[in-house]
Design a protein around this motif. Structure first.
Motif, mmCIF file in Angstrom:
data_model
loop_
_atom_site.group_PDB
_atom_site.id
_atom_site.type_symbol
_atom_site.label_atom_id
_atom_site.label_comp_id
_atom_site.label_asym_id
_atom_site.label_seq_id
_atom_site.Cartn_x
_atom_site.Cartn_y
_atom_site.Cartn_z
ATOM 1 N N ALA A 168 -84.255 36.897 43.053
ATOM 2 C CA ALA A 168 -84.251 35.589 43.713
ATOM 3 C C ALA A 168 -83.516 35.645 45.046
ATOM 4 C CB ALA A 168 -83.624 34.542 42.796
ATOM 5 N N SER A 169 -82.505 36.470 45.141
ATOM 6 C CA SER A 169 -81.738 36.586 46.377
ATOM 7 C C SER A 169 -82.554 37.172 47.534
ATOM 8 C CB SER A 169 -80.484 37.446 46.146
ATOM 9 O OG SER A 169 -80.843 38.752 45.739
ATOM 10 N N GLU A 170 -83.671 37.813 47.237
ATOM 11 C CA GLU A 170 -84.540 38.400 48.264
ATOM 12 C C GLU A 170 -85.612 37.431 48.760
ATOM 13 O OE1 GLU A 170 -86.244 41.586 46.004
ATOM 14 O OE2 GLU A 170 -84.558 42.928 46.361
ATOM 15 N N LEU A 171 -85.800 36.337 48.025
ATOM 16 C CA LEU A 171 -86.952 35.469 48.281
ATOM 17 C C LEU A 171 -86.919 34.789 49.644
ATOM 18 C CD1 LEU A 171 -89.595 34.325 47.267
ATOM 19 C CD2 LEU A 171 -88.298 32.540 46.088
ATOM 20 N N GLU A 172 -85.788 34.227 50.027
ATOM 21 C CA GLU A 172 -85.724 33.485 51.287
ATOM 22 C C GLU A 172 -86.079 34.361 52.484
ATOM 23 O OE1 GLU A 172 -82.783 30.662 53.969
ATOM 24 O OE2 GLU A 172 -82.143 31.252 51.961
#
Length: 77
Positions: free
Chosen positions: A47-51
């Protein structure tokens, strides 16, 4: 497909027959898009890579005028 052709030939086919999957054995849709037409693709596992991935995908589409595919994996519940 069903939204456009609800009574077409594909409407009666199973996901397996259409080679559509969202599980661990799914095809590499981003790789297929890249090979078929030069699309940009990125697999997002955290999730931390999504933005950052979404920002890059938007840049690719708006600046480079290329298709972008984000392959986002979710944890199993």
């Amino acid at each position: 497909m069903l939204g456009v052709h609800p009574n077409g030939l594909g409407s009666a086919a199973s996901a397996g027959e259409l080679n559509v999957s969202f599980g661990p054995d799914a095809p590499d849709y981003g790789g297929i898009a890249a090979a078929a037409g030069g699309a940009w693709s990125k697999k997002v596992l955290k999730a931390s890579e999504l933005e950052d991935a979404m920002k890059e995908a938007i840049r690719v589409v708006t600046v480079e005028k290329r298709c972008a595919v984000l392959d986002c994996w979710m944890e199993r519940f």
